[in-house]
Design a protein around this motif. Sequence first.
Motif, PDB file in Angstrom:
ATOM      1  N   MET A   1       3.401 -23.258  -8.739  1.00 46.60           N
ATOM      2  CA  MET A   1       2.479 -22.779  -9.759  1.00 46.60           C
ATOM      3  C   MET A   1       1.237 -23.668  -9.769  1.00 46.60           C
ATOM      4  N   ILE A   2       0.137 -23.037 -10.100  1.00 52.66           N
ATOM      5  CA  ILE A   2      -1.122 -23.760 -10.237  1.00 52.66           C
ATOM      6  C   ILE A   2      -1.643 -23.541 -11.648  1.00 52.66           C
ATOM      7  N   LEU A   3      -1.922 -24.625 -12.321  1.00 51.93           N
ATOM      8  CA  LEU A   3      -2.538 -24.580 -13.642  1.00 51.93           C
ATOM      9  C   LEU A   3      -4.015 -24.880 -13.455  1.00 51.93           C
ATOM     10  N   TYR A   4      -4.874 -23.910 -13.782  1.00 46.58           N
ATOM     11  CA  TYR A   4      -6.316 -24.088 -13.653  1.00 46.58           C
ATOM     12  C   TYR A   4      -6.904 -24.373 -15.025  1.00 46.58           C
ATOM     13  N   LEU A   5      -7.636 -25.476 -15.142  1.00 47.49           N
ATOM     14  CA  LEU A   5      -8.255 -25.881 -16.403  1.00 47.49           C
ATOM     15  C   LEU A   5      -9.774 -25.819 -16.248  1.00 47.49           C
ATOM     16  N   HIS A   6     -10.386 -24.939 -17.007  1.00 52.07           N
ATOM     17  CA  HIS A   6     -11.828 -24.733 -16.935  1.00 52.07           C
ATOM     18  C   HIS A   6     -12.573 -25.831 -17.687  1.00 52.07           C
ATOM     19  N   GLY A   7     -13.871 -25.829 -17.542  1.00 49.64           N
ATOM     20  CA  GLY A   7     -14.718 -26.837 -18.158  1.00 49.64           C
ATOM     21  C   GLY A   7     -15.194 -26.477 -19.559  1.00 49.64           C
ATOM     22  N   PHE A   8     -16.031 -27.346 -20.099  1.00 49.25           N
ATOM     23  CA  PHE A   8     -16.591 -27.179 -21.435  1.00 49.25           C
ATOM     24  C   PHE A   8     -17.449 -25.921 -21.490  1.00 49.25           C
ATOM     25  N   ARG A   9     -17.286 -25.160 -22.513  1.00 44.37           N
ATOM     26  CA  ARG A   9     -17.993 -23.895 -22.736  1.00 44.37           C
ATOM     27  C   ARG A   9     -17.659 -22.842 -21.684  1.00 44.37           C
ATOM     28  N   SER A  10     -16.617 -23.068 -20.919  1.00 42.64           N
ATOM     29  CA  SER A  10     -16.256 -22.139 -19.860  1.00 42.64           C
ATOM     30  C   SER A  10     -15.038 -21.326 -20.273  1.00 42.64           C
ATOM     31  N   SER A  11     -14.429 -20.657 -19.281  1.00 39.82           N
ATOM     32  CA  SER A  11     -13.301 -19.783 -19.582  1.00 39.82           C
ATOM     33  C   SER A  11     -12.558 -19.443 -18.299  1.00 39.82           C
ATOM     34  N   PRO A  12     -11.456 -18.704 -18.419  1.00 35.39           N
ATOM     35  CA  PRO A  12     -10.761 -18.223 -17.223  1.00 35.39           C
ATOM     36  C   PRO A  12     -11.620 -17.259 -16.398  1.00 35.39           C
ATOM     37  N   ARG A  13     -12.750 -16.825 -16.927  1.00 39.74           N
ATOM     38  CA  ARG A  13     -13.652 -15.937 -16.188  1.00 39.74           C
ATOM     39  C   ARG A  13     -14.716 -16.706 -15.404  1.00 39.74           C
ATOM     40  N   SER A  14     -14.579 -18.016 -15.352  1.00 36.76           N
ATOM     41  CA  SER A  14     -15.568 -18.813 -14.614  1.00 36.76           C
ATOM     42  C   SER A  14     -15.538 -18.457 -13.129  1.00 36.76           C
ATOM     43  N   PHE A  15     -16.611 -18.758 -12.460  1.00 39.76           N
ATOM     44  CA  PHE A  15     -16.738 -18.481 -11.035  1.00 39.76           C
ATOM     45  C   PHE A  15     -15.594 -19.094 -10.237  1.00 39.76           C
ATOM     46  N   LYS A  16     -15.354 -20.386 -10.411  1.00 41.97           N
ATOM     47  CA  LYS A  16     -14.335 -21.065  -9.604  1.00 41.97           C
ATOM     48  C   LYS A  16     -12.933 -20.559  -9.935  1.00 41.97           C
ATOM     49  N   ALA A  17     -12.664 -20.268 -11.207  1.00 39.23           N
ATOM     50  CA  ALA A  17     -11.355 -19.720 -11.584  1.00 39.23           C
ATOM     51  C   ALA A  17     -11.140 -18.361 -10.919  1.00 39.23           C
ATOM     52  N   THR A 105     -21.995 -21.412 -28.023  1.00 39.31           N
ATOM     53  CA  THR A 105     -21.276 -20.274 -27.453  1.00 39.31           C
ATOM     54  C   THR A 105     -20.765 -20.646 -26.072  1.00 39.31           C
ATOM     55  N   ALA A 106     -19.795 -19.883 -25.622  1.00 38.54           N
ATOM     56  CA  ALA A 106     -19.266 -20.063 -24.273  1.00 38.54           C
ATOM     57  C   ALA A 106     -20.204 -19.396 -23.275  1.00 38.54           C
ATOM     58  N   TRP A 107     -20.090 -19.788 -22.011  1.00 36.61           N
ATOM     59  CA  TRP A 107     -20.933 -19.214 -20.960  1.00 36.61           C
ATOM     60  C   TRP A 107     -20.628 -17.744 -20.725  1.00 36.61           C
ATOM     61  N   HIS A 108     -19.386 -17.349 -20.944  1.00 36.90           N
ATOM     62  CA  HIS A 108     -18.951 -16.008 -20.557  1.00 36.90           C
ATOM     63  C   HIS A 108     -18.793 -15.042 -21.721  1.00 36.90           C
ATOM     64  N   SER A 109     -19.298 -15.427 -22.882  1.00 34.82           N
ATOM     65  CA  SER A 109     -19.244 -14.527 -24.035  1.00 34.82           C
ATOM     66  C   SER A 109     -20.276 -14.990 -25.061  1.00 34.82           C
ATOM     67  N   ASP A 110     -20.518 -14.138 -26.024  1.00 39.18           N
ATOM     68  CA  ASP A 110     -21.419 -14.499 -27.122  1.00 39.18           C
ATOM     69  C   ASP A 110     -20.652 -15.056 -28.309  1.00 39.18           C
ATOM     70  N   GLU A 111     -19.333 -15.207 -28.143  1.00 34.18           N
ATOM     71  CA  GLU A 111     -18.499 -15.697 -29.235  1.00 34.18           C
ATOM     72  C   GLU A 111     -18.811 -17.164 -29.524  1.00 34.18           C
ATOM     73  N   ALA A 112     -19.100 -17.432 -30.782  1.00 34.43           N
ATOM     74  CA  ALA A 112     -19.424 -18.807 -31.184  1.00 34.43           C
ATOM     75  C   ALA A 112     -18.156 -19.634 -31.360  1.00 34.43           C
ATOM     76  N   PHE A 113     -18.267 -20.923 -31.075  1.00 32.40           N
ATOM     77  CA  PHE A 113     -17.194 -21.857 -31.401  1.00 32.40           C
ATOM     78  C   PHE A 113     -17.842 -23.170 -31.830  1.00 32.40           C
ATOM     79  N   GLU A 114     -17.067 -23.962 -32.537  1.00 34.66           N
ATOM     80  CA  GLU A 114     -17.594 -25.228 -33.043  1.00 34.66           C
ATOM     81  C   GLU A 114     -16.970 -26.390 -32.289  1.00 34.66           C
ATOM     82  N   PHE A 115     -17.823 -27.262 -31.779  1.00 41.09           N
ATOM     83  CA  PHE A 115     -17.372 -28.511 -31.181  1.00 41.09           C
ATOM     84  C   PHE A 115     -17.622 -29.593 -32.228  1.00 41.09           C
TER      85      PHE A 115
END
Length: 191
Positions: A1-17, A105-115
Amino acid sequence: MILYLHGFRSSPRSFKARVVHQALADAGRAGELICPQLPASPKEAMALALLLAERHAPDNLAIIGSSLGGFYATWLAERLDVPAVLLNPSVNPLKNLEHHVGVTTAWHSDEAFEFRREFIDELAALRVEKITKPQRYYLLAATGDEVLDYRDMVAHYAGAKQHVIEGSDHAISEFPQYVDDVLAFCASRVQ
């Protein structure tokens, strides 16, 4: 199994993922990828990653982490004694993320989140000052990374397998050229 961990403001929809997912799918191994959406809280992100990882660690798990996900992957690799591939990893996000405190917001959506400011302390608690087994790691770093300094990465992962790309960028735009090597490293370390 491979666990892929994306970066800050990213998601499973990132280019590398998506590149990793496609490469595994092409090899008939799509079911071997775990790629969760990580919460903004580093403490919550690592609780989720641990929950997912512990089902397979240490014998059947490798981790791929990109940027902040590389920072997280290092903490998990040290804790679970599993191999990790680091893609332009953040070595010390404490100095890079302070100016991101607030709502974004994340790179792959307009959904806001708080850091939140307390997330900086959570990151500090996860910092690995020195890796214990360099052979556990494969670093892929780009000299042209516009976000993080590749020299910090090279120094932090001294003794690890390293491939330094001349030029490129933080996203490693030519990542499809390297995905087979990344997956081969993961496979060679997993029983």
